[in-house]
Design a protein around this motif. Structure first.
Motif, PDB file in Angstrom:
ATOM      1  N   ALA A   1      19.172  -2.836   0.794  1.00  0.00           N
ATOM      2  CA  ALA A   1      19.545  -3.577  -0.415  1.00  0.00           C
ATOM      3  C   ALA A   1      18.542  -3.301  -1.523  1.00  0.00           C
ATOM      4  O   ALA A   1      18.922  -3.033  -2.673  1.00  0.00           O
ATOM      5  N   SER A   2      17.258  -3.366  -1.214  1.00  0.00           N
ATOM      6  CA  SER A   2      16.224  -3.158  -2.231  1.00  0.00           C
ATOM      7  C   SER A   2      14.899  -2.853  -1.567  1.00  0.00           C
ATOM      8  O   SER A   2      14.675  -3.198  -0.402  1.00  0.00           O
ATOM      9  N   VAL A   3      14.034  -2.186  -2.311  1.00  0.00           N
ATOM     10  CA  VAL A   3      12.670  -1.913  -1.869  1.00  0.00           C
ATOM     11  C   VAL A   3      11.728  -2.329  -2.994  1.00  0.00           C
ATOM     12  O   VAL A   3      11.861  -1.865  -4.133  1.00  0.00           O
ATOM     13  N   THR A   4      10.786  -3.208  -2.662  1.00  0.00           N
ATOM     14  CA  THR A   4       9.680  -3.536  -3.563  1.00  0.00           C
ATOM     15  C   THR A   4       8.439  -2.904  -2.964  1.00  0.00           C
ATOM     16  O   THR A   4       8.148  -3.106  -1.778  1.00  0.00           O
ATOM     17  N   ALA A   5       7.733  -2.103  -3.745  1.00  0.00           N
ATOM     18  CA  ALA A   5       6.581  -1.372  -3.240  1.00  0.00           C
ATOM     19  C   ALA A   5       5.370  -1.670  -4.111  1.00  0.00           C
ATOM     20  O   ALA A   5       5.442  -1.551  -5.337  1.00  0.00           O
ATOM     21  N   ILE A   6       4.271  -2.082  -3.474  1.00  0.00           N
ATOM     22  CA  ILE A   6       3.079  -2.451  -4.240  1.00  0.00           C
ATOM     23  C   ILE A   6       1.883  -1.601  -3.824  1.00  0.00           C
ATOM     24  O   ILE A   6       1.780  -1.151  -2.686  1.00  0.00           O
ATOM     25  N   ASP A   7       0.989  -1.383  -4.781  1.00  0.00           N
ATOM     26  CA  ASP A   7      -0.246  -0.654  -4.513  1.00  0.00           C
ATOM     27  C   ASP A   7      -1.237  -0.981  -5.634  1.00  0.00           C
ATOM     28  O   ASP A   7      -0.826  -1.095  -6.799  1.00  0.00           O
ATOM     29  N   PRO A   8      -2.526  -1.129  -5.300  1.00  0.00           N
ATOM     30  CA  PRO A   8      -3.511  -1.448  -6.331  1.00  0.00           C
ATOM     31  C   PRO A   8      -4.052  -0.225  -7.055  1.00  0.00           C
ATOM     32  O   PRO A   8      -4.922  -0.352  -7.915  1.00  0.00           O
TER      33      PRO A   8
ATOM     34  N   GLY B   1       0.832  -1.196   0.000  1.00  0.00           N
ATOM     35  CA  GLY B   1       0.000   0.000   0.000  1.00  0.00           C
ATOM     36  C   GLY B   1       0.863   1.239   0.000  1.00  0.00           C
ATOM     37  O   GLY B   1       0.644   2.186   0.758  1.00  0.00           O
ATOM     38  N   CYS B   2       1.845   1.256  -0.892  1.00  0.00           N
ATOM     39  CA  CYS B   2       2.896   2.288  -0.880  1.00  0.00           C
ATOM     40  C   CYS B   2       2.416   3.662  -1.309  1.00  0.00           C
ATOM     41  O   CYS B   2       3.102   4.650  -1.078  1.00  0.00           O
ATOM     42  N   GLY B   3       1.243   3.739  -1.955  1.00  0.00           N
ATOM     43  CA  GLY B   3       0.775   5.035  -2.429  1.00  0.00           C
ATOM     44  C   GLY B   3       1.776   5.658  -3.381  1.00  0.00           C
ATOM     45  O   GLY B   3       2.330   4.989  -4.252  1.00  0.00           O
ATOM     46  N   GLY B   4       2.037   6.949  -3.210  1.00  0.00           N
ATOM     47  CA  GLY B   4       2.952   7.656  -4.098  1.00  0.00           C
ATOM     48  C   GLY B   4       4.410   7.427  -3.811  1.00  0.00           C
ATOM     49  O   GLY B   4       5.270   8.017  -4.467  1.00  0.00           O
ATOM     50  N   GLY B   5       4.718   6.587  -2.810  1.00  0.00           N
ATOM     51  CA  GLY B   5       6.104   6.218  -2.565  1.00  0.00           C
ATOM     52  C   GLY B   5       6.827   7.044  -1.524  1.00  0.00           C
ATOM     53  O   GLY B   5       8.062   7.037  -1.469  1.00  0.00           O
ATOM     54  N   ILE B   6       6.102   7.729  -0.659  1.00  0.00           N
ATOM     55  CA  ILE B   6       6.742   8.596   0.330  1.00  0.00           C
ATOM     56  C   ILE B   6       7.681   7.804   1.238  1.00  0.00           C
ATOM     57  O   ILE B   6       8.834   8.196   1.454  1.00  0.00           O
ATOM     58  N   PHE B   7       7.212   6.678   1.770  1.00  0.00           N
ATOM     59  CA  PHE B   7       8.092   5.858   2.603  1.00  0.00           C
ATOM     60  C   PHE B   7       9.052   5.042   1.746  1.00  0.00           C
ATOM     61  O   PHE B   7      10.240   4.924   2.065  1.00  0.00           O
ATOM     62  N   ALA B   8       8.569   4.471   0.648  1.00  0.00           N
ATOM     63  CA  ALA B   8       9.403   3.591  -0.178  1.00  0.00           C
ATOM     64  C   ALA B   8      10.648   4.310  -0.673  1.00  0.00           C
ATOM     65  O   ALA B   8      11.758   3.759  -0.635  1.00  0.00           O
ATOM     66  N   GLU B   9      10.503   5.547  -1.141  1.00  0.00           N
ATOM     67  CA  GLU B   9      11.670   6.308  -1.613  1.00  0.00           C
ATOM     68  C   GLU B   9      12.663   6.550  -0.479  1.00  0.00           C
ATOM     69  O   GLU B   9      13.878   6.398  -0.655  1.00  0.00           O
ATOM     70  N   SER B  10      12.149   6.929   0.673  1.00  0.00           N
ATOM     71  CA  SER B  10      13.052   7.233   1.783  1.00  0.00           C
ATOM     72  C   SER B  10      13.790   5.983   2.244  1.00  0.00           C
ATOM     73  O   SER B  10      14.979   6.053   2.597  1.00  0.00           O
TER      74      SER B  10
ATOM     75  N   LEU C   1       5.144  -1.991  -8.165  1.00  0.00           N
ATOM     76  CA  LEU C   1       4.269  -2.969  -8.814  1.00  0.00           C
ATOM     77  C   LEU C   1       2.816  -2.612  -8.555  1.00  0.00           C
ATOM     78  O   LEU C   1       2.417  -2.402  -7.399  1.00  0.00           O
ATOM     79  N   ASN C   2       2.034  -2.547  -9.611  1.00  0.00           N
ATOM     80  CA  ASN C   2       0.594  -2.269  -9.490  1.00  0.00           C
ATOM     81  C   ASN C   2      -0.133  -3.584  -9.175  1.00  0.00           C
ATOM     82  O   ASN C   2      -0.741  -4.203 -10.043  1.00  0.00           O
ATOM     83  N   LYS C   3      -0.025  -3.989  -7.907  1.00  0.00           N
ATOM     84  CA  LYS C   3      -0.596  -5.269  -7.480  1.00  0.00           C
ATOM     85  C   LYS C   3      -1.210  -5.128  -6.093  1.00  0.00           C
ATOM     86  O   LYS C   3      -0.798  -4.287  -5.295  1.00  0.00           O
ATOM     87  N   SER C   4      -2.163  -5.994  -5.810  1.00  0.00           N
ATOM     88  CA  SER C   4      -2.644  -6.164  -4.447  1.00  0.00           C
ATOM     89  C   SER C   4      -1.796  -7.249  -3.794  1.00  0.00           C
ATOM     90  O   SER C   4      -1.049  -7.961  -4.476  1.00  0.00           O
ATOM     91  N   ILE C   5      -1.900  -7.402  -2.480  1.00  0.00           N
ATOM     92  CA  ILE C   5      -1.119  -8.428  -1.795  1.00  0.00           C
ATOM     93  C   ILE C   5      -1.495  -9.821  -2.286  1.00  0.00           C
ATOM     94  O   ILE C   5      -0.662 -10.729  -2.336  1.00  0.00           O
ATOM     95  N   GLU C   6      -2.748 -10.013  -2.692  1.00  0.00           N
ATOM     96  CA  GLU C   6      -3.182 -11.320  -3.192  1.00  0.00           C
ATOM     97  C   GLU C   6      -2.538 -11.679  -4.521  1.00  0.00           C
ATOM     98  O   GLU C   6      -2.422 -12.858  -4.856  1.00  0.00           O
ATOM     99  N   GLU C   7      -2.111 -10.665  -5.261  1.00  0.00           N
ATOM    100  CA  GLU C   7      -1.491 -10.901  -6.565  1.00  0.00           C
ATOM    101  C   GLU C   7       0.018 -11.055  -6.491  1.00  0.00           C
ATOM    102  O   GLU C   7       0.649 -11.424  -7.478  1.00  0.00           O
TER     103      GLU C   7
END
Length: 303
Positions: free
Chosen positions: A127-134, A110-119, A161-167
């Motif tokens: 090492a890496s960040v994978t961020a998903i949101d539907p 549920g990363c939204g626009g990436g405010i936390f993911a970018e930081s 990734l444009n995905k839900s957790i189920e995907e």
């Protein structure tokens, strides 16, 4: 994602909140053929499918806010201000137990626009960040903002990734899970928190942490978030939250306490109450988890 709903502090609004309170309790249920789990919240919306935690009304709401996501003075301002406490809480969780050393692999749900993911991606220990949101429009904003920083364009550094957790595919082995799985300001937007968290837990490696932030379902939180923040101060967009979807800290502790292989040792469940102070930002408030916003972390036991 952070904000709330309901109209004015009137007798009508109080009656609506009271009805929501009756609908919301008890939050837990026991299915005849399953272990104890969160009940399915009563809402006025329908998930996209029987196997999805995604509410189409939530997707539409956050799509409408997409263009203002990175405006530090816009509707997402409180999320920008919350970032330092998010990182502080994760550091405390990892420091409290013998977690493995960096580099850290993050999954931000549920990363939204990436405010936390970018930081998180900019930290030297990452090492890496994978961020998903539907929500497709919001993710387009996240991807465009990421491209402004060449450091974030390194292979696998930050992947949206444009995905839900189920995907999202389940790791082929527990060891291939993530060190930190974050679910910030998301739990109060899903209709069935138990099944949702069961999916999330599959992504955490043994010894890793699931960290989240949400809001306690109390009269105080309704007054602060639905009335003051939305109607009086106007610092959150209307219709972002449904009070009956809020989850109490005690409910999370009880539920995770029954999940085999989770939070089994001292310090392996942690909580931090927080409150937004106008002009000062988000501050830690001991005991705040009992009536308002809070962070919650739980560690997956080592194999």
């Amino acid at each position: 994602m952070s904000s709330l709903s309901l109209s004015r502090f009137t007798p009508t609004a109080c009656r609506l909140a009271a009805r929501s309170s009756r609908r919301a309790a008890p939050i837990l249920y026991r299915h005849p053929n399953s272990s104890p789990s969160f009940r399915h919240h009563t809402t006025h919306s329908t998930p996209t499918s029987a196997n999805s935690s995604v509410d189409p009304n939530e997707v539409s709401h956050f799509n409408a806010l997409a263009s203002s996501w990175w405006d530090p003075h816009g509707p997402s301002r409180l999320l920008h201000l919350m970032n330092p406490l998010r990182h502080d809480f994760i550091s405390r969780c990892r420091a409290s137990t013998a977690s493995s050393s960096p580099p850290i692999r993050y999954l931000d749900i549920g990363c939204g626009g990436g405010i936390f993911a970018e930081s998180a991606a900019r930290l030297p220990t990452t090492a890496s960040v994978t961020a998903i949101d539907p929500t497709p429009e919001v993710l387009r904003v996240a991807e465009a903002h990421k491209r402004r920083d060449p450091a974030l364009m390194a292979p696998n550094k930050l992947t949206y990734l444009n995905k839900s957790i189920e995907e999202l595919p389940v790791p082929s082995s527990p060891a291939e899970g993530y060190d930190v799985v974050s679910v910030f300001e998301v739990l109060e937007h899903v209709s069935a928190p138990g099944p949702f968290l069961e999916r999330v837990m599959q992504q955490v490696r043994p010894g890793g942490w699931l960290v989240l932030s949400t809001i306690a379902r109390t009269w105080t939180s309704w007054m602060v978030t639905n009335v003051v923040a939305e109607d009086v101060l106007g610092i959150v967009p209307k219709g972002t939250h449904e009070w009956s979807k809020y989850v109490n800290e005690g409910e999370l502790k009880e539920w995770f306490g029954r999940q085999k292989g989770w939070g089994g040792g001292v310090g392996e469940m942690r909580v931090m109450g927080v409150v937004y102070v106008p002009g000062l930002g988000w501050k830690e408030v001991p005991g705040g988890e009992g009536w308002g916003n809070y962070f919650f972390g739980v560690r997956r036991d080592e194999v």
